[in-house]
Design a protein around this motif. Structure first.
Motif, PDB file in Angstrom:
ATOM      1  N   GLU A 421       0.832  -1.198   0.000  1.00  0.00           N
ATOM      2  CA  GLU A 421       0.000   0.000   0.000  1.00  0.00           C
ATOM      3  C   GLU A 421       0.876   1.262   0.000  1.00  0.00           C
ATOM      4  O   GLU A 421       0.632   2.207  -0.742  1.00  0.00           O
ATOM      5  CB  GLU A 421      -0.835  -0.015   1.285  1.00  0.00           C
ATOM      6  CG  GLU A 421      -2.318   0.168   1.098  1.00  0.00           C
ATOM      7  CD  GLU A 421      -3.040  -0.070   2.426  1.00  0.00           C
ATOM      8  OE1 GLU A 421      -2.502  -0.826   3.282  1.00  0.00           O
ATOM      9  OE2 GLU A 421      -4.139   0.486   2.599  1.00  0.00           O
ATOM     10  N   PHE A 423       4.028   1.489  -0.926  1.00  0.00           N
ATOM     11  CA  PHE A 423       4.782   1.590  -2.183  1.00  0.00           C
ATOM     12  C   PHE A 423       3.905   2.183  -3.284  1.00  0.00           C
ATOM     13  O   PHE A 423       4.342   3.045  -4.051  1.00  0.00           O
ATOM     14  CB  PHE A 423       5.316   0.210  -2.590  1.00  0.00           C
ATOM     15  CG  PHE A 423       5.985   0.184  -3.947  1.00  0.00           C
ATOM     16  CD1 PHE A 423       7.023   1.069  -4.239  1.00  0.00           C
ATOM     17  CD2 PHE A 423       5.594  -0.719  -4.924  1.00  0.00           C
ATOM     18  CE1 PHE A 423       7.651   1.052  -5.488  1.00  0.00           C
ATOM     19  CE2 PHE A 423       6.200  -0.738  -6.169  1.00  0.00           C
ATOM     20  CZ  PHE A 423       7.234   0.151  -6.453  1.00  0.00           C
ATOM     21  N   TYR A 424       2.671   1.741  -3.317  1.00  0.00           N
ATOM     22  CA  TYR A 424       1.751   2.254  -4.349  1.00  0.00           C
ATOM     23  C   TYR A 424       1.589   3.772  -4.224  1.00  0.00           C
ATOM     24  O   TYR A 424       1.724   4.505  -5.202  1.00  0.00           O
ATOM     25  CB  TYR A 424       0.394   1.558  -4.212  1.00  0.00           C
ATOM     26  CG  TYR A 424      -0.608   1.957  -5.281  1.00  0.00           C
ATOM     27  CD1 TYR A 424      -0.427   1.573  -6.603  1.00  0.00           C
ATOM     28  CD2 TYR A 424      -1.732   2.712  -4.963  1.00  0.00           C
ATOM     29  CE1 TYR A 424      -1.336   1.938  -7.592  1.00  0.00           C
ATOM     30  CE2 TYR A 424      -2.654   3.078  -5.941  1.00  0.00           C
ATOM     31  CZ  TYR A 424      -2.452   2.685  -7.246  1.00  0.00           C
ATOM     32  OH  TYR A 424      -3.351   3.041  -8.219  1.00  0.00           O
ATOM     33  N   LEU A 425       1.347   4.241  -3.018  1.00  0.00           N
ATOM     34  CA  LEU A 425       1.134   5.680  -2.820  1.00  0.00           C
ATOM     35  C   LEU A 425       2.435   6.466  -3.026  1.00  0.00           C
ATOM     36  O   LEU A 425       2.425   7.561  -3.591  1.00  0.00           O
ATOM     37  CB  LEU A 425       0.574   5.948  -1.420  1.00  0.00           C
ATOM     38  CG  LEU A 425      -0.831   5.360  -1.169  1.00  0.00           C
ATOM     39  CD1 LEU A 425      -1.260   5.604   0.271  1.00  0.00           C
ATOM     40  CD2 LEU A 425      -1.853   5.969  -2.115  1.00  0.00           C
ATOM     41  N   MET A 426       3.553   5.882  -2.594  1.00  0.00           N
ATOM     42  CA  MET A 426       4.834   6.580  -2.768  1.00  0.00           C
ATOM     43  C   MET A 426       5.228   6.657  -4.236  1.00  0.00           C
ATOM     44  O   MET A 426       5.869   7.612  -4.668  1.00  0.00           O
ATOM     45  CB  MET A 426       5.928   5.885  -1.951  1.00  0.00           C
ATOM     46  CG  MET A 426       5.771   6.094  -0.447  1.00  0.00           C
ATOM     47  SD  MET A 426       6.848   5.002   0.509  1.00  0.00           S
ATOM     48  CE  MET A 426       8.437   5.808   0.263  1.00  0.00           C
ATOM     49  N   SER A 427       4.818   5.658  -5.013  1.00  0.00           N
ATOM     50  CA  SER A 427       5.143   5.683  -6.442  1.00  0.00           C
ATOM     51  C   SER A 427       4.421   6.822  -7.154  1.00  0.00           C
ATOM     52  O   SER A 427       4.670   7.102  -8.312  1.00  0.00           O
ATOM     53  CB  SER A 427       4.774   4.352  -7.099  1.00  0.00           C
ATOM     54  OG  SER A 427       3.380   4.293  -7.342  1.00  0.00           O
ATOM     55  N   ARG A 428       3.496   7.476  -6.428  1.00  0.00           N
ATOM     56  CA  ARG A 428       2.804   8.630  -7.009  1.00  0.00           C
ATOM     57  C   ARG A 428       3.377   9.942  -6.484  1.00  0.00           C
ATOM     58  O   ARG A 428       2.781  10.998  -6.614  1.00  0.00           O
ATOM     59  CB  ARG A 428       1.303   8.564  -6.681  1.00  0.00           C
ATOM     60  CG  ARG A 428       0.600   7.315  -7.192  1.00  0.00           C
ATOM     61  CD  ARG A 428       0.771   7.165  -8.701  1.00  0.00           C
ATOM     62  NE  ARG A 428      -0.020   6.085  -9.254  1.00  0.00           N
ATOM     63  CZ  ARG A 428       0.489   4.996  -9.828  1.00  0.00           C
ATOM     64  NH1 ARG A 428       1.795   4.832  -9.901  1.00  0.00           N
ATOM     65  NH2 ARG A 428      -0.305   4.073 -10.340  1.00  0.00           N
ATOM     66  N   GLY A 429       4.518   9.844  -5.776  1.00  0.00           N
ATOM     67  CA  GLY A 429       5.203  11.060  -5.343  1.00  0.00           C
ATOM     68  C   GLY A 429       4.967  11.437  -3.893  1.00  0.00           C
ATOM     69  O   GLY A 429       5.538  12.392  -3.385  1.00  0.00           O
ATOM     70  N   LEU A 430       4.105  10.675  -3.190  1.00  0.00           N
ATOM     71  CA  LEU A 430       3.853  10.991  -1.785  1.00  0.00           C
ATOM     72  C   LEU A 430       5.008  10.490  -0.924  1.00  0.00           C
ATOM     73  O   LEU A 430       5.565   9.425  -1.194  1.00  0.00           O
ATOM     74  CB  LEU A 430       2.560  10.311  -1.305  1.00  0.00           C
ATOM     75  CG  LEU A 430       1.249  11.072  -1.486  1.00  0.00           C
ATOM     76  CD1 LEU A 430       1.019  11.452  -2.935  1.00  0.00           C
ATOM     77  CD2 LEU A 430       0.078  10.249  -0.966  1.00  0.00           C
TER      78      LEU A 430
ATOM     79  N   MET B  50      10.998   1.222 -10.147  1.00  0.00           N
ATOM     80  CA  MET B  50      10.203   2.175  -9.375  1.00  0.00           C
ATOM     81  C   MET B  50      10.606   2.171  -7.901  1.00  0.00           C
ATOM     82  O   MET B  50      10.179   3.025  -7.133  1.00  0.00           O
ATOM     83  CB  MET B  50       8.714   1.835  -9.530  1.00  0.00           C
ATOM     84  CG  MET B  50       7.771   2.965  -9.173  1.00  0.00           C
ATOM     85  SD  MET B  50       7.875   4.365 -10.334  1.00  0.00           S
ATOM     86  CE  MET B  50       7.931   5.719  -9.195  1.00  0.00           C
ATOM     87  N   ALA B  78       9.436   9.101  -8.198  1.00  0.00           N
ATOM     88  CA  ALA B  78       8.226   9.681  -8.795  1.00  0.00           C
ATOM     89  C   ALA B  78       8.434  11.167  -9.033  1.00  0.00           C
ATOM     90  O   ALA B  78       8.045  11.705 -10.074  1.00  0.00           O
ATOM     91  CB  ALA B  78       7.032   9.450  -7.878  1.00  0.00           C
ATOM     92  N   PHE B  86       0.512   0.000 -12.252  1.00  0.00           N
ATOM     93  CA  PHE B  86       0.638  -1.318 -11.623  1.00  0.00           C
ATOM     94  C   PHE B  86      -0.196  -2.394 -12.331  1.00  0.00           C
ATOM     95  O   PHE B  86      -1.279  -2.125 -12.834  1.00  0.00           O
ATOM     96  CB  PHE B  86       0.202  -1.248 -10.156  1.00  0.00           C
ATOM     97  CG  PHE B  86       1.208  -0.608  -9.252  1.00  0.00           C
ATOM     98  CD1 PHE B  86       1.521   0.744  -9.384  1.00  0.00           C
ATOM     99  CD2 PHE B  86       1.844  -1.338  -8.255  1.00  0.00           C
ATOM    100  CE1 PHE B  86       2.451   1.350  -8.546  1.00  0.00           C
ATOM    101  CE2 PHE B  86       2.774  -0.744  -7.413  1.00  0.00           C
ATOM    102  CZ  PHE B  86       3.081   0.592  -7.556  1.00  0.00           C
ATOM    103  N   GLN B  90      -3.163  -1.178  -5.801  1.00  0.00           N
ATOM    104  CA  GLN B  90      -3.608  -1.367  -4.420  1.00  0.00           C
ATOM    105  C   GLN B  90      -4.922  -0.641  -4.134  1.00  0.00           C
ATOM    106  O   GLN B  90      -5.149   0.456  -4.629  1.00  0.00           O
ATOM    107  CB  GLN B  90      -2.546  -0.800  -3.480  1.00  0.00           C
ATOM    108  CG  GLN B  90      -1.314  -1.660  -3.377  1.00  0.00           C
ATOM    109  CD  GLN B  90      -1.580  -2.916  -2.599  1.00  0.00           C
ATOM    110  OE1 GLN B  90      -2.185  -2.883  -1.537  1.00  0.00           O
ATOM    111  NE2 GLN B  90      -1.154  -4.053  -3.136  1.00  0.00           N
ATOM    112  N   ILE B 108       4.146  16.441  -6.325  1.00  0.00           N
ATOM    113  CA  ILE B 108       5.149  16.374  -7.395  1.00  0.00           C
ATOM    114  C   ILE B 108       5.468  17.783  -7.908  1.00  0.00           C
ATOM    115  O   ILE B 108       6.632  18.146  -8.079  1.00  0.00           O
ATOM    116  CB  ILE B 108       4.667  15.451  -8.534  1.00  0.00           C
ATOM    117  CG1 ILE B 108       4.710  13.990  -8.059  1.00  0.00           C
ATOM    118  CG2 ILE B 108       5.528  15.632  -9.786  1.00  0.00           C
ATOM    119  CD1 ILE B 108       4.187  12.977  -9.046  1.00  0.00           C
TER     120      ILE B 108
END
Lengths: 472, 253
Positions: A421, A423-430, B50, B78, B86, B90, B108
């Motif tokens: 969870e 990782f998913y949110l961090m992959s969006r820059g958070l 990633m 990012a 993905f 999630q 960002i």
């Protein structure tokens, strides 16, 4: 949905780490010596010029308090030193009806907390308690004309003795538990609300409770009577500054919801981490009445609080929703109790808890259905979110069902924030902290979104504050 | 022109080696498609790029504009312009898609050198609705919890929507075509092509289904097997796959 541009922040600055952690220098009119004995109680009652029956009530309750043992379950209360507490601190002489009349240093405190501004914006009335006494109470004029009473409990005892005596102590008797006995012996302040038949109060009534001095015991007593077919929403907010030694908050709240009436009681407490918060809250609901407790608990050293509803007559409905957040050194032992005494009654308990940095949350609940209470529906949901392995969460749901014709649902989940969870949110820059905060906000949202808008915004901000520095 | 450069990349999960020396170079504006059987390491490659905490890089390098990305957190990657669509997005309960995406966009933006100002909620909602319409996503999804109760196709569309909004310099799309019916595949690939044409990002798409090549025309096709790229080229590779399957590339090794 637009957020009002001038959203007034009731609990704006109440974060443990933020501006509610200020202390106000005041000169109290009277401060009782530390420790409790009969003389302290007599003195308190004399200062309040109470009728004889109230002094008797207090003294009997004190005996019960001495006899009762500390609870041997729930949170660790061994740190409470009953001899090291000021039981009564009177900050001024009388409850004021005009804000200008409140002493400057006290006014200053509540100004910082946004209390009077909030009243003007979106409340039907508000009250403010500083130490032991309500320092301010006011009610919209049109509601007063309709016969609505919203006063400090002390004033109500003087102004409405008949009504007061009829209901006081009937929902939570002094001997209910050690802390209800203590409250009954030394109660001071709190709100008294009476809503006449058929009167609907559209905007919430609100009270704000503030402990300001060290080693203080705050024992407010609130009594709400919603007469037939009426409705009211009462909101309470609580804060205290951080001191090196502990304070005790032990309130009793009694609510009578008569035939066809509806009461919502919303709590947002954000006590500092050295307050023991041991509160007995109970409502009695009659035919087709509705009672809704919405209870949000942040902060405190230990909280033990289980808002209860007794569904006494056919068709009554009860709902208890609670949110608890426990951080390092904190234990939130909370939940709810519903007693079904009549057929066709229904109840819902939803409990959500979050623990982090070794904080501990406990759900403790009871649903009781007596024999003959047919066609009862009840649903209990408890969800726990643990942010790290050091934190702890326990669930103690008790079901005591003596009737066969009952529909019962019970769900419980325990979750931790998953790597996937995050990782998913961090992959969006958070950032990791942003991601964790978002997950916590999402978890809490079913409770938070039921709060009035102003409070919902604020509670999300408080949750974000709790999450600051929680990661990495 | 930014270049994503991957050299001899090795990665493991636990004690299992998944990537055994992948080298790949993608320039912005290019579309690369990586194909291969299940378990060949395609998805792992994208996750490793990633910054998934599941995997450990044991050897090799990956750089974006000569900047080593392997040292960066997923957040920093990012913010540096990478994006991963993905394969299994999630669920984030209680967090509305619109809120989430606006926070992500503004975070960002704030990380950029020129400090792009935050976009206001109303303007952002308008942009989102526009992009959602193109993907034929019900506008009500703005206030639905992220991926909560989304169908397989809706999840994939939501990933492409996020790519459209976040405007990365390089986007990795993991099995973006799986779970899509032919109509949805057409809509999604049309949008991918449009976003690519408009934003000119580098695209790396992973798939095990040659059907995607009917809709997206890559500059290069790579075939992966056992954690390595075993063949690369243009559309002639496609004919080989159609004739002999992925197996023909593996036997060579």
């Amino acid at each position: 949905m637009a957020i009002p541009t001038k959203t007034k922040k009731i609990i704006n600055k109440t974060g443990n780490k933020s501006a509610s952690n200020f202390r106000t220098k005041t000169n109290s009119v009277f401060t009782s010596k530390k420790g409790l004995n009969e003389e302290v109680i007599r003195d308190l009652s004399r200062q309040k010029s109470e009728p004889e029956w109230m002094l008797d009530f207090r003294l009997k309750a004190y005996e019960v308090f001495l006899e009762k043992h500390m609870p041997n379950w729930g949170a660790d209360l061994s740190g409470i030193d009953f001899d090291n507490i000021h039981y009564y601190v009177r900050p001024q002489d009388k409850t004021k009806r005009k804000w200008e009349d409140v002493p400057a240093e006290i006014k200053n405190t509540f100004d910082k907390l946004g209390v009077p501004q909030a009243e003007q914006k979106f409340l039907s009335g508000s009250g403010a308690q500083f130490e032991s006494e309500m320092v301010y109470h006011s009610l919209a004029k049109e509601l007063a004309k309709k016969g609505v009473i919203f006063e400090s409990t002390d004033d109500a005892l003087k102004n409405h003795p008949g009504l007061f005596k009829k209901y006081f102590g009937t929902v939570v008797p002094a001997h209910d538990n050690k802390f209800s006995a203590l409250n009954s012996a030394v109660w001071s302040g709190g709100s008294f609300i009476y809503v006449p038949k058929g009167v609907h109060i559209e905007l919430p009534l609100q009270a704000y409770f503030r402990i300001n001095i060290e080693n203080m015991g705050q024992f407010e007593r609130t009594l709400i009577i919603a007469d037939e077919g009426s409705s009211v929403h009462y909101v309470e907010g609580c804060t205290a500054p951080t001191y090196s030694s502990d304070s005790l908050h032990s309130a009793v709240v009694e609510i009578v919801v008569k035939k066809g009436a509806r009461v919502q009681y919303t709590t947002i407490q954000n006590w500092s981490g050295n307050v023991y918060n041991l509160v007995t809250k109970r409502a009695s609901a009659f035919e087709n009445a509705e009672m809704f407790w919405l209870d949000c608990n942040l902060g405190s050293k230990a909280t033990m609080k289980y808002p209860s509803i007794i569904l006494r007559e056919r068709g009554a409905k009860g709902e208890i929703q609670s949110l608890a957040f426990a951080s390092k050194g904190q234990h939130q032992d909370a939940g709810g109790k519903v007693i079904h005494l009549a057929p066709d009654t229904s109840s819902t308990i939803v409990s959500k808890s979050i623990s982090k940095n070794g904080g501990r949350t406990t759900y403790r609940g009871l649903v009781k259905v007596i024999k003959g209470a047919k066609n009862v529906k009840t649903r209990v949901v408890c969800d726990a979110l643990m942010l790290d392995p050091a934190s702890r969460s326990d669930t103690y749901p008790t079901m005591d069902i003596k009737e066969k014709d009952v529909a019962i649902a019970h769900e419980a989940t325990v979750a931790s924030i998953g790597e996937d969870e995050l990782f998913y949110l961090m992959s969006r820059g958070l950032s990791e902290e942003q991601a964790a905060t978002l997950i916590v906000n999402g978890f809490a949202s079913p409770i938070v979104r039921q709060l009035p808008m102003e409070y919902a915004v604020e509670l999300n901000r408080l949750l974000a504050l709790e999450m600051t520095g929680s990661v990495g | 022109m930014p270049i994503l450069n991957i050299k001899n990349l090795h990665a493991t999960i636990g004690n299992t080696k998944i990537l055994n020396g992948v080298s790949l170079s993608v320039s912005s504006g290019e579309i690369h498609i990586i194909m291969g059987q299940n378990g060949s390491g395609k998805s792992t490659l994208l996750s490793v790029l990633m910054g998934s905490p599941k995997y450990t890089v044991t050897m090799g390098s990956a750089s974006l504009d000569k900047k080593d990305i392997l040292k960066l957190t997923p957040t920093q990657r990012a913010q540096a312009g990478l994006f991963l669509g993905f394969q299994h997005p999630q669920v984030v309960v209680g967090v509305p898609l619109g809120n989430f995406l606006r926070i992500a966009k503004n975070t960002i933006s704030a990380s950029k050198k020129d400090k792009t100002p935050a976009i206001a909620p109303v303007a952002f909602a308008a942009t989102m609705r526009e992009e959602m319409e193109k993907l034929k996503i019900d506008p009500a999804f703005i206030s639905r919890s992220v991926n909560d109760g989304f169908s397989g196709g809706e999840k994939k569309k939501s990933e492409v929507l996020q790519m459209a909004i976040l405007q990365p310099a390089f986007a990795f799309l993991d099995e973006i075509d799986s779970g899509l019916d032919i109509d949805a595949l057409k809509i999604v690939s049309k949008q991918i092509n449009e976003i690519h044409a408009k934003q000119g990002m580098g695209l790396v798409i992973v798939s095990h289904n040659p059907r995607i090549l009917d809709f997206i025309k890559p500059d290069k096709i790579h075939i992966m097997s056992k954690g390595k790229i075993v063949a690369q080229g243009g559309s002639e590779i496609l004919k080989k796959i159609e004739k002999n399957g992925f197996g023909s590339f593996i036997k060579k090794k």
